[in-house]
Scaffold this motif. Structure first.
Motif, PDB file in Angstrom:
ATOM      1  N   ASN A 126       0.809  -1.232   0.000  1.00  0.00           N
ATOM      2  CA  ASN A 126       0.000   0.000   0.000  1.00  0.00           C
ATOM      3  C   ASN A 126       0.835   1.272   0.000  1.00  0.00           C
ATOM      4  OD1 ASN A 126      -2.384  -1.503   0.188  1.00  0.00           O
ATOM      5  ND2 ASN A 126      -2.051  -1.751   2.387  1.00  0.00           N
ATOM      6  N   ALA A 127       2.144   1.148   0.157  1.00  0.00           N
ATOM      7  CA  ALA A 127       2.957   2.361   0.264  1.00  0.00           C
ATOM      8  C   ALA A 127       3.104   3.016  -1.107  1.00  0.00           C
ATOM      9  CB  ALA A 127       4.332   2.005   0.813  1.00  0.00           C
ATOM     10  N   PRO A 128       2.853   4.328  -1.206  1.00  0.00           N
ATOM     11  CA  PRO A 128       3.097   5.023  -2.479  1.00  0.00           C
ATOM     12  C   PRO A 128       4.556   4.873  -2.906  1.00  0.00           C
ATOM     13  CG  PRO A 128       1.901   6.440  -0.943  1.00  0.00           C
ATOM     14  CD  PRO A 128       2.345   5.228  -0.163  1.00  0.00           C
ATOM     15  N   VAL A 129       4.791   4.910  -4.202  1.00  0.00           N
ATOM     16  CA  VAL A 129       6.136   4.633  -4.730  1.00  0.00           C
ATOM     17  C   VAL A 129       6.747   5.875  -5.379  1.00  0.00           C
ATOM     18  CG1 VAL A 129       7.484   3.223  -6.339  1.00  0.00           C
ATOM     19  CG2 VAL A 129       5.452   2.263  -5.256  1.00  0.00           C
ATOM     20  N   LEU A 130       7.977   6.181  -4.994  1.00  0.00           N
ATOM     21  CA  LEU A 130       8.760   7.206  -5.692  1.00  0.00           C
ATOM     22  C   LEU A 130       9.936   6.515  -6.374  1.00  0.00           C
ATOM     23  CD1 LEU A 130       9.567  10.137  -6.357  1.00  0.00           C
ATOM     24  CD2 LEU A 130      10.807  10.204  -4.176  1.00  0.00           C
ATOM     25  N   SER A 131      10.053   6.686  -7.690  1.00  0.00           N
ATOM     26  CA  SER A 131      11.179   6.113  -8.436  1.00  0.00           C
ATOM     27  C   SER A 131      12.126   7.231  -8.862  1.00  0.00           C
ATOM     28  CB  SER A 131      10.692   5.400  -9.703  1.00  0.00           C
ATOM     29  OG  SER A 131       9.671   4.481  -9.408  1.00  0.00           O
ATOM     30  N   LEU A 132      13.416   7.031  -8.633  1.00  0.00           N
ATOM     31  CA  LEU A 132      14.440   7.990  -9.081  1.00  0.00           C
ATOM     32  C   LEU A 132      15.358   7.286 -10.063  1.00  0.00           C
ATOM     33  CD1 LEU A 132      15.370   9.567  -5.608  1.00  0.00           C
ATOM     34  CD2 LEU A 132      13.766  10.464  -7.314  1.00  0.00           C
ATOM     35  N   VAL A 133      15.519   7.886 -11.229  1.00  0.00           N
ATOM     36  CA  VAL A 133      16.254   7.233 -12.313  1.00  0.00           C
ATOM     37  C   VAL A 133      17.295   8.205 -12.878  1.00  0.00           C
ATOM     38  CG1 VAL A 133      15.998   6.269 -14.648  1.00  0.00           C
ATOM     39  CG2 VAL A 133      14.288   5.736 -12.883  1.00  0.00           C
ATOM     40  N   GLY A 134      18.474   7.690 -13.218  1.00  0.00           N
ATOM     41  CA  GLY A 134      19.501   8.550 -13.820  1.00  0.00           C
ATOM     42  C   GLY A 134      20.365   7.759 -14.795  1.00  0.00           C
ATOM     43  N   GLY A 135      21.108   8.488 -15.628  1.00  0.00           N
ATOM     44  CA  GLY A 135      22.081   7.851 -16.509  1.00  0.00           C
ATOM     45  C   GLY A 135      21.477   7.080 -17.659  1.00  0.00           C
ATOM     46  N   VAL A 136      20.264   7.427 -18.082  1.00  0.00           N
ATOM     47  CA  VAL A 136      19.674   6.786 -19.275  1.00  0.00           C
ATOM     48  C   VAL A 136      20.518   7.147 -20.497  1.00  0.00           C
ATOM     49  CG1 VAL A 136      17.684   6.801 -20.820  1.00  0.00           C
ATOM     50  CG2 VAL A 136      17.327   6.658 -18.351  1.00  0.00           C
ATOM     51  N   HIS A 137      20.893   8.415 -20.577  1.00  0.00           N
ATOM     52  CA  HIS A 137      21.815   8.861 -21.624  1.00  0.00           C
ATOM     53  C   HIS A 137      23.217   8.950 -21.003  1.00  0.00           C
ATOM     54  CE1 HIS A 137      18.098  10.641 -23.700  1.00  0.00           C
ATOM     55  NE2 HIS A 137      18.458   9.544 -24.325  1.00  0.00           N
ATOM     56  N   GLY A 138      24.117   8.110 -21.505  1.00  0.00           N
ATOM     57  CA  GLY A 138      25.409   7.955 -20.845  1.00  0.00           C
ATOM     58  C   GLY A 138      26.199   9.238 -20.686  1.00  0.00           C
ATOM     59  N   VAL A 139      26.102  10.139 -21.647  1.00  0.00           N
ATOM     60  CA  VAL A 139      26.920  11.351 -21.576  1.00  0.00           C
ATOM     61  C   VAL A 139      26.393  12.336 -20.528  1.00  0.00           C
ATOM     62  CG1 VAL A 139      25.696  12.658 -23.380  1.00  0.00           C
ATOM     63  CG2 VAL A 139      28.143  13.035 -23.010  1.00  0.00           C
ATOM     64  N   GLU A 140      25.144  12.152 -20.120  1.00  0.00           N
ATOM     65  CA  GLU A 140      24.540  13.079 -19.157  1.00  0.00           C
ATOM     66  C   GLU A 140      24.838  12.604 -17.739  1.00  0.00           C
ATOM     67  OE1 GLU A 140      20.423  13.320 -20.451  1.00  0.00           O
ATOM     68  OE2 GLU A 140      21.078  13.577 -22.513  1.00  0.00           O
ATOM     69  N   ARG A 141      26.120  12.606 -17.417  1.00  0.00           N
ATOM     70  CA  ARG A 141      26.579  12.069 -16.127  1.00  0.00           C
ATOM     71  C   ARG A 141      25.959  12.791 -14.945  1.00  0.00           C
ATOM     72  NH1 ARG A 141      31.565   9.273 -16.223  1.00  0.00           N
ATOM     73  NH2 ARG A 141      32.138   8.824 -18.361  1.00  0.00           N
ATOM     74  N   ILE A 142      25.672  14.062 -15.124  1.00  0.00           N
ATOM     75  CA  ILE A 142      25.185  14.858 -14.003  1.00  0.00           C
ATOM     76  C   ILE A 142      23.862  14.297 -13.451  1.00  0.00           C
ATOM     77  CG2 ILE A 142      24.014  16.574 -15.486  1.00  0.00           C
ATOM     78  CD1 ILE A 142      25.958  17.399 -12.271  1.00  0.00           C
ATOM     79  N   GLY A 143      23.076  13.620 -14.316  1.00  0.00           N
ATOM     80  CA  GLY A 143      21.820  13.016 -13.856  1.00  0.00           C
ATOM     81  C   GLY A 143      22.076  11.937 -12.816  1.00  0.00           C
ATOM     82  N   THR A 144      23.068  11.088 -13.086  1.00  0.00           N
ATOM     83  CA  THR A 144      23.452  10.068 -12.099  1.00  0.00           C
ATOM     84  C   THR A 144      24.047  10.731 -10.863  1.00  0.00           C
ATOM     85  OG1 THR A 144      23.808   8.352 -13.758  1.00  0.00           O
ATOM     86  CG2 THR A 144      25.061   8.141 -11.718  1.00  0.00           C
ATOM     87  N   GLN A 145      24.866  11.752 -11.103  1.00  0.00           N
ATOM     88  CA  GLN A 145      25.557  12.380  -9.969  1.00  0.00           C
ATOM     89  C   GLN A 145      24.594  13.062  -8.993  1.00  0.00           C
ATOM     90  OE1 GLN A 145      28.378  14.875 -11.998  1.00  0.00           O
ATOM     91  NE2 GLN A 145      29.610  13.131 -12.689  1.00  0.00           N
ATOM     92  N   VAL A 146      23.523  13.693  -9.498  1.00  0.00           N
ATOM     93  CA  VAL A 146      22.592  14.342  -8.553  1.00  0.00           C
ATOM     94  C   VAL A 146      21.856  13.280  -7.724  1.00  0.00           C
ATOM     95  CG1 VAL A 146      22.276  16.521  -9.812  1.00  0.00           C
ATOM     96  CG2 VAL A 146      20.704  14.642 -10.230  1.00  0.00           C
ATOM     97  N   ILE A 147      21.601  12.130  -8.322  1.00  0.00           N
ATOM     98  CA  ILE A 147      20.945  11.062  -7.546  1.00  0.00           C
ATOM     99  C   ILE A 147      21.902  10.501  -6.497  1.00  0.00           C
ATOM    100  CG2 ILE A 147      19.981   8.729  -7.690  1.00  0.00           C
ATOM    101  CD1 ILE A 147      18.690   9.534 -10.293  1.00  0.00           C
ATOM    102  N   LEU A 148      23.157  10.317  -6.874  1.00  0.00           N
ATOM    103  CA  LEU A 148      24.140   9.826  -5.898  1.00  0.00           C
ATOM    104  C   LEU A 148      24.312  10.827  -4.747  1.00  0.00           C
ATOM    105  CD1 LEU A 148      26.900   8.280  -8.229  1.00  0.00           C
ATOM    106  CD2 LEU A 148      25.024   7.109  -7.054  1.00  0.00           C
TER     107      LEU A 148
END
Ligand SMILES: [Zn+2]
Length: 356
Positions: A57-79
């Motif tokens: 029953n718990a609502p779900v939040l999904s966080l995703v990064g690095g789909v586009h490999g060159v956009e490293r900053i997306g992974t870095q903000v999640i880390l």
């Protein structure tokens, strides 16, 4: 944690950082590696992490990064967010309480092979955000909308009729599994490289017509804008206001969710960090492909890593309280839709897209 050759360690520090965070925070996480991505004889792990409640029953939040490999900053903000979250869990009862009431799904590095190559695509030359079996309604912009001509041109979707790429499939499976039976879900997929503003995009990418859950997206937008009036760097809008595409994974996952759960509410957001501003401030970015998508100067890099922490905190709180604010009755849905159309589609008198 894992012995890996130094070439990969040097070219993919995000993976090393992720694995050291997994070690540091393992007591708070459920860690899976449902796939390994082949890259020149190496097998790179595709990590799927879960934190917080395991309740159906718990609502779900999904966080995703690095789909586009060159956009490293997306992974870095999640880390950066994960590091802060793990360290606060040691002492902060507010964070513990928050996580007891939501399920947090984190896929921080979807395309490790692409990141290793500093490429937008995966190691097979396919753009994962054009790779889902979704056809756009109407004409999409040439190439950018996704093309099947050649993997040597950008935005390649892959050959027609082929299964999804391992990265797209592993992402879809993980999200599908986590959202199964859940009535309230939000996701945030972190990208960079378009425009000068930080955009918060919601679906559809495939259609310029209003998306069925646009009313709920509008309530979420107003919650943020009202609660954080000084964080006005974000521009919330439908992705199709900028361009339409074929094969968008979030279009696919939303339609998949809605087919299983017609009365549920899922708001998939994409954070598109406005990297053109970094280029404007430092033209050196223009001469480095990587620099078109990532902040180069150390002070700017630090600023971007902390810039979105408020957004992540907000999304945790908003996910938890979704049962309170998401439009539920026909009347609430009608009012939310009217407000959303007034903001994003003034004068619109057509129909919503087909899924409802
Ligand atoms: Zn991207």
């Amino acid at each position: 944690m894992i012995q890996r050759i130094s070439r990969i360690k040097a070219a993919l520090p995000e993976l090393t950082e992720l694995e050291s965070l997994l070690e540091e925070g393992k007591q708070y996480m459920r860690i899976r590696v449902p796939a390994h991505i082949q890259h020149q004889g190496e097998h790179l792990p595709f990590y799927v992490l879960e934190m917080g409640s395991n309740s159906p029953n718990a609502p779900v939040l999904s966080l995703v990064g690095g789909v586009h490999g060159v956009e490293r900053i997306g992974t870095q903000v999640i880390l950066a967010f994960m590091k802060s979250l793990i360290r606060r869990l040691h002492w902060d009862p507010v964070v513990r309480d928050q996580l007891e009431n939501i399920r947090l799904l984190i896929i921080p590095l979807v395309n490790p092979g692409g990141m290793l190559d500093n490429s937008r695509c995966n190691p097979s030359g396919i753009d994962l955000m054009r790779n889902a079996p979704v056809e756009a309604e109407g004409k999409t912009p040439w190439l950018v909308g996704g093309q099947r001509i050649s993997s040597s041109l950008p935005w390649y979707r892959g050959a027609a009729g082929q299964p999804m790429q391992p990265e797209s499939q592993a992402l879809s499976d993980a999200v599908h599994h986590a959202l199964k039976g859940q009535k309230f879900c939000i996701s945030l997929d972190c990208h960079s490289g378009f425009g000068t503003r930080d955009r918060m995009w919601f679906p559809y990418a495939k259609s310029t017509a209003p998306w069925p859950d646009i009313g709920a997206a509008h309530v979420l937008t107003e919650l943020f804008e009202h609660s954080f009036p000084h964080h006005d760097q974000y521009l919330f809008e439908p992705q199709a206001h900028s361009y339409t595409t074929n094969g968008d994974l979030w279009d696919y996952l939303y339609d998949d969710y809605k087919a299983q759960q017609p009365d549920g509410c899922f708001i998939p957001m994409t954070l598109e960090m406005g990297s053109w501003l970094w280029v404007k401030k430092n033209p050196r970015h223009l001469f480095r492909y990587h620099g078109l998508f990532n902040p180069i100067l150390p002070h700017r890099h630090q600023r971007i890593l902390r810039r979105h922490l408020v957004l992540f905190d907000f999304l945790m709180a908003a996910t938890r309280t979704m049962p309170d604010w998401a439009p539920a009755t026909a009347n609430e849905k009608g009012l939310a839709l009217e407000a959303a159309l007034g903001r994003w589609y003034p004068g619109y008198d057509g129909k919503l897209t087909s899924i409802v």
